[in-house]
Design an enzyme around this catalytic site. Structure first.
Site, mmCIF file in Angstrom:
data_model
loop_
_atom_site.group_PDB
_atom_site.id
_atom_site.type_symbol
_atom_site.label_atom_id
_atom_site.label_comp_id
_atom_site.label_asym_id
_atom_site.label_seq_id
_atom_site.Cartn_x
_atom_site.Cartn_y
_atom_site.Cartn_z
ATOM 1 C CG LEU A 14 125.373 25.331 -8.360
ATOM 2 C CD1 LEU A 14 124.791 25.032 -9.740
ATOM 3 C CD2 LEU A 14 126.888 25.428 -8.413
ATOM 4 N N GLY A 17 123.839 33.319 -9.014
ATOM 5 C CA GLY A 17 122.843 34.103 -9.747
ATOM 6 C C GLY A 17 122.654 35.491 -9.181
ATOM 7 N NE ARG A 21 111.433 36.353 -11.570
ATOM 8 C CZ ARG A 21 111.038 35.078 -11.572
ATOM 9 N NH1 ARG A 21 111.808 34.161 -12.156
ATOM 10 N NH2 ARG A 21 109.914 34.717 -10.997
ATOM 11 N N GLY A 84 125.841 29.052 -17.240
ATOM 12 C CA GLY A 84 125.049 27.853 -17.061
ATOM 13 C C GLY A 84 125.453 27.060 -15.833
ATOM 14 C CB THR A 85 123.560 24.532 -13.916
ATOM 15 O OG1 THR A 85 123.166 23.793 -15.086
ATOM 16 C CG2 THR A 85 122.407 25.437 -13.500
ATOM 17 C CG ASN A 177 116.632 18.350 -13.366
ATOM 18 O OD1 ASN A 177 116.919 17.923 -12.248
ATOM 19 N ND2 ASN A 177 117.515 18.938 -14.168
ATOM 20 C CB ALA A 370 100.513 49.851 35.938
ATOM 21 C CE1 TYR A 377 122.943 54.623 25.958
ATOM 22 C CE2 TYR A 377 120.975 55.640 25.047
ATOM 23 C CZ TYR A 377 122.322 55.352 24.953
ATOM 24 O OH TYR A 377 123.049 55.778 23.862
ATOM 25 C CB SER A 395 101.365 52.403 39.667
ATOM 26 O OG SER A 395 100.707 51.170 39.814
#
Length: 454
Positions: A14, A17, A21, A84-85, A177, A370, A377, A395
């Site tokens: 299911l 919903g 919220r 409802g379910t 439940n 480094a 690109y 570097s």
């Protein structure tokens, strides 16, 4: 396919919903937990039982849910109006036409239910007392407004009642439940047809199946699981709580399987993260989806990995970023403030700091200095850089792709390399250094005089 009883199995999930919220344009069940939409967590667990059919009941934002489950082969059924379910489950009847077997009823916003619990529900359905339905119950720390399950010590249900309709005595019961249920298809549809909406909410409740079966002289049963497994998500706060629960279990599993997490609460896993034995993960590490880390590797603090493969004994970080397509060979090293994307580092290769390696192949034992970047690109297309085994890149070098640096070659610091470099060659791409003795002193004197004259 069939469940362990040999009976064909189907699942109804299911997911109709609105999730108001959540206050989101994304459907509630598609919000991620550990980098995977909640609904797909649940469907993956169901998949372990090899169901013959899976039907997802949709409602609001149905097109989003349909797009998410279509690649998995799940069918969808629309609940245009939420009544409802029981009404929601009824919408799956056409999609299950001709199916004769066991049906698991699950909820897309209850994502952490595992295959073992699903199997236990189906197995209980086939116990000698042959219950009409099996309900998954739990005992939350705060029962709040959950529906209650009144059952004996053997799990035989005497009554199920929604909180709104419960008496004070029934509300005192701690067994609640979860909404999840297992029932035979031969029982499901006739019972659903008899469910009414004469209740406080005016809805068609799925738990009414239990009481309708009881009126026919057939009992139902409840099995229990822990609260965390059936935690539901209706808000951002609940989503965060489910994420935290999932992460907690995953951290514990990682350590139980031989990885060391220095500060477990600061490490974040994705749903498919794989860690080998004797891996060390330092604090504040984030694993996005698609990461595999081999035995003995070290992931240092504040590193982020996604779509990456880290080889045996390799070292990552601190403060490193591995993006999709990053492959680090055995004993290779990526250090602080190094980013790797669609690049492979051979065994023992090193990029210790301040480097970007994108769309690149770095040979075994190569050293990347480094500040080196692969310029992959041009604003329109991506290009590859190849760096041979044992090469040394000085570097602050820029390697403008497509370009190849031969094995053993040396690129001098500060070079901008735009053409291929032969193996074992030295390349310098920078103007000669010029020194002018006394120039700086004379410049300071001239400028100081100008400033004083103002």
């Amino acid at each position: 396919m069939s469940d362990n009883s040999g009976t064909p199995l189907a699942a109804i999930v299911l997911a109709a919903g609105k999730g108001t919220r959540m206050k989101s344009d994304l459907h509630k069940v598609l919000h991620p937990v550990a980098g995977r939409p909640m609904l797909l967590h649940l469907l993956a667990a169901v998949g372990d039982l090899a169901p013959e059919r899976v039907v997802v009941v949709t409602g609001a934002l149905s097109e989003q849910v349909e797009a998410a489950v279509a690649p998995l082969g799940a069918k969808t059924a629309l609940q245009a109006e939420q009544l409802g379910t029981a009404h929601a489950v009824g919408q799956a009847r056409d999609a299950l036409a001709g199916f004769d077997g066991d049906v698991l009823i699950l909820y897309g916003d209850v994502p952490l239910v595992g295959p073992a619990t699903m199997r236990a529900m189906v197995e209980r359905l086939h116990a000698p007392d042959a219950p009409a339905a099996v309900v998954l119950g739990f005992r939350p720390a705060d029962p709040a407004a959950y529906g209650r399950v009144i059952a004996d010590a053997d799990g035989r249900i005497a009554r199920m009642v929604e909180w709104k309709d419960a008496s004070e005595a029934e509300r005192a019961e701690t067994l609640c439940n979860s909404g999840l249920m297992a029932v035979r298809s031969a029982d499901l549809w006739p019972l659903l047809a008899r469910v009414g909406n004469d209740n406080a909410a005016g809805e068609y409740y799925l738990p009414d199946l239990v009481m309708l079966a009881a009126a026919d002289g057939r009992g139902s049963a409840v099995i229990e699981t822990d609260e965390a497994e059936v935690a539901g998500v209706n808000s951002r706060a609940e989503l965060a709580a489910v994420e935290a629960a999932w992460q907690g279990r995953r951290r514990a599993a990682a350590m139980a399987n031989g990885a060391s997490l220095v500060a477990p609460e600061t490490v974040w896993f994705a749903h498919d993260t794989v860690l080998g034995r004797d891996v060390i993960v330092e604090p504040n590490v984030v694993f996005g989806p698609g990461v595999t880390v081999a035995d003995g590797a070290t992931i240092r603090t504040f590193s982020h990995l996604e779509g990456a493969t880290v080889g045996k004994g390799a070292e990552v970080g601190p403060y490193a970023r591995l993006r999709p397509g990053a492959v680090l060979g055995p004993k290779s090293k990526v250090g602080n403030f190094v980013e790797v994307k669609k690049a492979t580092l051979g065994e023992g290769a090193k990029a210790n700091h301040l480097t970007y390696l994108g769309d690149a192949e770095v040979g075994a034992g190569a050293n990347i200095g480094a500040g080196t970047i692969t310029c992959n690109y041009d604003g329109f297309l991506k290009y590859r850089t190849s760096i041979g085994a044992g090469a040394f890149i000085g570097s602050n070098s820029a390697l403008v792709a497509p370009v190849s640096i031969g094995a053993g070659a040396i690129v001098a610091a500060g070079s901008v390399v735009t053409a291929d470099v032969a193996a074992d060659a030295l390349v310098l791409v920078r103007p000669p250094q010029v020194a002018k003795p006394g120039w700086a002193r004379r410049f300071r004197e001239i400028m100081a005089a100008r400033k004083a004259a103002r």
